[in-house]
Design an enzyme around this catalytic site. Structure first.
Site, PDB file in Angstrom:
ATOM      1  N   THR A 115       0.859  -1.186   0.000  1.00 27.84           N
ATOM      2  CA  THR A 115       0.000   0.000   0.000  1.00 27.84           C
ATOM      3  C   THR A 115       0.894   1.234   0.000  1.00 27.84           C
ATOM      4  OG1 THR A 115      -0.205  -0.080   2.414  1.00 27.84           O
ATOM      5  CG2 THR A 115      -1.945  -1.162   1.120  1.00 27.84           C
ATOM      6  N   VAL A 157       1.252   4.397   1.527  1.00 26.63           N
ATOM      7  CA  VAL A 157       1.928   4.995   2.679  1.00 26.63           C
ATOM      8  C   VAL A 157       2.872   3.985   3.322  1.00 26.63           C
ATOM      9  CG1 VAL A 157       1.614   6.082   4.943  1.00 26.63           C
ATOM     10  CG2 VAL A 157       0.072   6.658   3.075  1.00 26.63           C
ATOM     11  N   CYS A 158       2.434   2.736   3.450  1.00 30.53           N
ATOM     12  CA  CYS A 158       3.279   1.697   4.054  1.00 30.53           C
ATOM     13  C   CYS A 158       4.558   1.501   3.247  1.00 30.53           C
ATOM     14  CB  CYS A 158       2.528   0.371   4.156  1.00 30.53           C
ATOM     15  SG  CYS A 158       1.132   0.411   5.278  1.00 30.53           S
ATOM     16  N   THR A 159       4.434   1.394   1.941  1.00 25.19           N
ATOM     17  CA  THR A 159       5.604   1.218   1.094  1.00 25.19           C
ATOM     18  C   THR A 159       6.549   2.406   1.254  1.00 25.19           C
ATOM     19  OG1 THR A 159       4.364  -0.133  -0.473  1.00 25.19           O
ATOM     20  CG2 THR A 159       6.400   0.880  -1.286  1.00 25.19           C
ATOM     21  N   LEU A 206       8.311   2.134   4.757  1.00 22.58           N
ATOM     22  CA  LEU A 206       9.269   1.043   4.854  1.00 22.58           C
ATOM     23  C   LEU A 206      10.472   1.265   3.941  1.00 22.58           C
ATOM     24  CD1 LEU A 206       6.844  -1.958   5.263  1.00 22.58           C
ATOM     25  CD2 LEU A 206       8.122  -0.759   7.021  1.00 22.58           C
TER      26      LEU A 206
END
Length: 152
Positions: free
Chosen positions: A43, A45-47, A50
């Site tokens: 997703t 924001v997560c990508t 990270l």
């Protein structure tokens, strides 16, 4: 209820993206831990979060610190995600029992079925020294993690 600063961090045992078992307690007395919960692999924001950690990895994974990222995805999903994004640090699966570790830290969203964006800096004694919890759409600032680690 989110675990409070000054509390003993709940121990956990989760599989990483390579199927290896990782226990929080194995770092006790050895390393500080930056524990990052995130909703889902692949997703936006997560990508972004990270990959930002990947780009600054020596600050978060070194002789005194271990970075651990936790989501409710399966280990198979996490393996592909790590390979695609070049993530060299452990991605831990809180898939089954679904969300057990996320719940222990107070960051599981029951309605969405995933962890919210919670980060905990845990010292070598296993005590939570700093935390931030953001809603699903709100990215965290890595500089805050760096400041928290420097304060230890």
């Amino acid at each position: 209820m989110t675990i409070e600063v000054g509390s003993q961090a709940p121990d956990f045992q989760l599989k990483d993206n390579h199927g290896r078992t990782v226990r929080l307690s194995e770092f006790r007395g050895e390393k500080n831990v930056v524990l990052v919960f995130y909703p889902f692999a692949f997703t936006g924001v997560c990508t972004g979060e990270l990959c930002a950690l990947r780009d600054e990895l020596p600050r978060f994974e070194n002789e005194g610190t271990q970075l651990l990222a936790v989501s409710n995805d399966s280990i198979h999903t996490l393996r592909v995600f790590a390979e695609q994004e070049g993530l060299e640090y452990p991605l831990l699966s809180d898939f089954w029992p679904h969300g057990e570790t996320s719940r222990a830290y107070g960051v599981f969203d029951e309605d969405k079925g995933c962890a919210v964006r919670g980060t905990f800096v845990i010292d070598k004694a296993g005590v939570v020294r700093w935390s931030v919890v953001n809603g699903l759409p709100d990215a965290r600032d890595l500089n805050d993690y760096v400041k928290a680690l420097e304060a230890l």
